[in-house]
Write an enzyme that holds these catalytic residues in place. Structure first.
Site, PDB file in Angstrom:
ATOM      1  N   GLY A 112       0.887  -1.193   0.252  1.00 58.17           N
ATOM      2  CA  GLY A 112       0.219  -0.035   0.187  1.00 58.17           C
ATOM      3  C   GLY A 112       1.109   1.438  -0.078  1.00 58.17           C
ATOM      4  O   GLY A 112       0.360   2.239  -0.224  1.00 58.17           O
TER       5      GLY A 112
ATOM      6  N   CYS B  22      11.054  -0.823   8.212  1.00 61.18           N
ATOM      7  CA  CYS B  22      12.184  -0.891   8.602  1.00 61.18           C
ATOM      8  C   CYS B  22      12.721   0.744   7.374  1.00 61.18           C
ATOM      9  O   CYS B  22      13.358   0.752   7.977  1.00 61.18           O
ATOM     10  CB  CYS B  22      12.759  -2.272   7.337  1.00 61.18           C
ATOM     11  SG  CYS B  22      14.938  -2.003   8.151  1.00 61.18           S
TER      12      CYS B  22
ATOM     13  N   LYS C 108      18.124   5.104  12.276  1.00 57.22           N
ATOM     14  CA  LYS C 108      19.270   4.958  12.548  1.00 57.22           C
ATOM     15  C   LYS C 108      20.227   6.686  11.185  1.00 57.22           C
ATOM     16  O   LYS C 108      21.640   7.259  12.510  1.00 57.22           O
ATOM     17  CB  LYS C 108      20.183   4.413  11.452  1.00 57.22           C
ATOM     18  CG  LYS C 108      19.463   3.080  12.012  1.00 57.22           C
ATOM     19  CD  LYS C 108      20.343   2.695  13.603  1.00 57.22           C
ATOM     20  CE  LYS C 108      19.072   1.302  14.500  1.00 57.22           C
ATOM     21  NZ  LYS C 108      17.690   2.004  14.253  1.00 57.22           N
TER      22      LYS C 108
ATOM     23  N   GLY D  15      12.767   0.774  26.446  1.00 52.89           N
ATOM     24  CA  GLY D  15      12.760  -0.449  25.053  1.00 52.89           C
ATOM     25  C   GLY D  15      13.955   0.129  23.996  1.00 52.89           C
ATOM     26  O   GLY D  15      13.936   1.528  25.129  1.00 52.89           O
ATOM     27  N   TYR D  16      14.664  -0.967  23.842  1.00 50.42           N
ATOM     28  CA  TYR D  16      15.659  -0.022  22.970  1.00 50.42           C
ATOM     29  C   TYR D  16      15.030   0.936  21.818  1.00 50.42           C
ATOM     30  O   TYR D  16      15.478   2.482  21.584  1.00 50.42           O
ATOM     31  CB  TYR D  16      16.020  -0.937  21.582  1.00 50.42           C
ATOM     32  CG  TYR D  16      15.019  -1.442  20.413  1.00 50.42           C
ATOM     33  CD1 TYR D  16      15.321  -1.897  19.414  1.00 50.42           C
ATOM     34  CD2 TYR D  16      14.197  -2.614  20.879  1.00 50.42           C
ATOM     35  CE1 TYR D  16      14.425  -1.565  18.086  1.00 50.42           C
ATOM     36  CE2 TYR D  16      13.327  -2.746  20.360  1.00 50.42           C
ATOM     37  CZ  TYR D  16      13.052  -2.516  18.451  1.00 50.42           C
ATOM     38  OH  TYR D  16      12.646  -2.976  17.750  1.00 50.42           O
TER      39      TYR D  16
ATOM     40  N   ALA E 261      13.772  -6.965  10.718  1.00 52.13           N
ATOM     41  CA  ALA E 261      13.983  -6.798   9.494  1.00 52.13           C
ATOM     42  C   ALA E 261      14.775  -8.337   9.032  1.00 52.13           C
ATOM     43  O   ALA E 261      14.515  -9.099   8.534  1.00 52.13           O
ATOM     44  CB  ALA E 261      14.472  -5.452   9.331  1.00 52.13           C
TER      45      ALA E 261
ATOM     46  N   HIS F  52      45.275  -5.774  13.714  1.00 53.09           N
ATOM     47  CA  HIS F  52      45.337  -4.257  15.100  1.00 53.09           C
ATOM     48  C   HIS F  52      45.147  -3.668  13.989  1.00 53.09           C
ATOM     49  O   HIS F  52      46.267  -3.319  13.242  1.00 53.09           O
ATOM     50  CB  HIS F  52      46.307  -5.407  15.394  1.00 53.09           C
ATOM     51  CG  HIS F  52      46.828  -3.718  16.652  1.00 53.09           C
ATOM     52  ND1 HIS F  52      46.674  -3.970  18.203  1.00 53.09           N
ATOM     53  CD2 HIS F  52      48.070  -3.293  16.401  1.00 53.09           C
ATOM     54  CE1 HIS F  52      47.556  -3.132  18.473  1.00 53.09           C
ATOM     55  NE2 HIS F  52      48.087  -2.092  17.635  1.00 53.09           N
TER      56      HIS F  52
END
Length: 466
Positions: free
Chosen positions: A36, A43, A52, A188-189, A321, A445
């Site tokens: 739709g 996501c 993000k 929560g997150y 996701a 490293h």
């Protein structure tokens, strides 16, 4: 009404739905996808990707602001005269990222030969779906296989219905200006990610949750560095408290403490981040077996009705996701005649707070509850060179393994940039690595990955850098 036929009909173009459609088309299955809105689902459009992007913008602004006069001096010696942000430009950049990715998904669907119908589906039975097409006449689709990938939706609270100043995560990602006082209901997150971002952008943020600690869905030790960071940012926490609703004049949020005392928090905006629920509206005609609010599926994502499949958030937790994507591939391959169960040994969970949190597989407590004698070891980022060069040093990597044969069972990490360790953690578990395997691999490293190796070595009693 025009009628068309297809072998596979996918309802929902989110990560699970579009991956299933593309994979099925690759395997020669005639596939139609009904969506739709813009392909990509929650996501890409209003969840993982825009959040993000906003978090990144907030981090960048916060770094500049911390180098301005009056702020705590940057230990790097960086100085800036002033810091300002044009939120309209920020939002436009974020929307551009979303548009680029959703456009890419649309192109991938076309390239694979998937027939995409933009509209809203109404399921008549397991073989027939009517679609209110967005830019055309209604369409009836008949199929051999029906895949439900309808996703999830934010949960409102009865005392705080969405609307006005009460926001879901969708609206919280699209604010045109920084609120003066933002109250987040939920630790929560989702609540912590967005609360931290808006705090860095300049809002006064308060978090309210009935739980006694932040990130109640994660191991408690993982939440401790995040709690410390929340306090450093000046975010006020009211844990063990309940949001009762807006005040009569709408200027604040009424909160009841664990001691039954009621107080009011000033609030220009209230973000309700109380979780998500499967989007099952319209599926009732199929009379599928349910697992609570979610559609019940078997190990290959089949529902209780023959040739009707379900993937992703509509099938319940974990609502991730990448889980939906993996399930989508399984369904496509099963429909194409392959035998493939959905049987991951571990599904990574990442929290993009500051610091980030990753959990893959079992904790030591979970392993022991399952009757497995386990060992574990922690390596702190305070002893990791790359972390210190990134102004990090907080947090750790923890490994969990069987005591008898050292088979790796789980990983947990908290720290700057640890989301990028999720792949290594998953590889170790899925490929049956033992502590000796991880400890014996040469890690570059300086990288955060060295902490993964050192955690394994410490579990073996021979850590080098600690």
């Amino acid at each position: 009404m025009q009628t068309k036929t297809t072998t596979l009909l996918v309802i929902g173009g989110g990560p699970g739905g579009y991956v299933a459609a593309i994979r099925a088309a690759q395997l020669g299955v005639a596939t139609t996808l009904v969506e739709g809105d813009t392909p990509g689902g929650t996501c890409l459009n209003i969840g993982c990707i825009p959040s993000k992007a906003l978090i990144h913008a907030a981090d960048e602004f916060d770094r500049v602001r911390r180098a301005t006069p009056g702020a705590v001096s940057s230990p790097l010696g960086i100085r800036a005269e002033a810091a300002s942000i044009d939120l309209a430009v920020t939002q436009a950049w974020k929307d551009g990222v979303v548009a680029k990715l959703t456009g890419g998904v649309a192109a991938l669907l076309r390239k694979a030969g998937v027939q995409v119908v933009r509209g809203w589906a109404r399921i008549l039975d397991g073989k027939t779906v009517d679609v209110d097409v967005a830019d055309g006449e209604p369409l009836r689709l008949q199929c051999e296989h029906l895949l439900l990938a309808t996703g999830s939706e934010p949960m409102a609270l009865p005392q705080l219905p969405f609307g006005g100043k009460v926001l879901s995560s969708t609206e919280a990602l699209a604010l045109a200006e920084v609120p003066r006082h933002l109250v987040v209901v939920g630790a929560g997150y989702i609540g912590l990610e967005l609360g931290m971002a808006w705090r860095k952008l300049g809002a006064e943020v308060t978090i309210v949750d009935v739980a006694e600690r932040v990130l109640p869905g994660y191991d408690e030790d993982l939440g401790k560095p995040v709690l410390a960071a929340l306090k450093r940012l000046g975010i006020v926490l009211h844990l063990g408290c309940t949001a009762e609703g807006l005040t009569a004049d709408g200027a604040g949020l009424r909160v009841r403490s664990r001691h039954a005392d009621e107080f009011v928090l000033p609030a220009d905006k209230v973000l309700v981040a109380a979780g998500r629920r499967p989007r099952t509206a319209g599926l009732q005609t199929l009379q599928l077996d349910m697992a609570g609010r979610a559609v019940q599926i078997d190990s290959s994502c089949r529902t209780s009705m023959r040739n009707v499949w379900a993937i992703g958030d509509v099938t319940g937790e974990p609502m991730l996701a990448h889980r939906a994507m993996a399930q989508g591939e399984v369904v496509a391959e099963c429909i194409a005649g392959h035998k493939r169960p959905f049987a991951p040994l571990a599904i990574p969970a990442v929290c993009f707070t500051d610091p980030e949190v990753v959990a893959v597989g079992q904790t030591q407590a979970q392993a022991e509850q399952a009757g497995i004698e386990a060992i574990g070891a922690v390596f702190p980022f305070a002893a990791n060179g790359r972390s210190l060069t990134m102004e990090g040093g907080e947090g750790f990597v923890r490994v969990v393994a069987r005591k008898d044969n050292h088979l790796v069972l789980g990983w947990q990490a908290v720290g700057a940039g640890v989301s990028e360790l999720a792949a290594a953690f998953s590889y170790a578990i899925e490929m049956g690595a033992r502590l000796e395997d991880v400890g014996g691999i040469i890690h570059a490293h300086p990288t955060l990955g060295e902490a993964v190796q050192e955690a394994a070595l410490r579990a073996l009693g021979r850590a080098i850098h600690l």
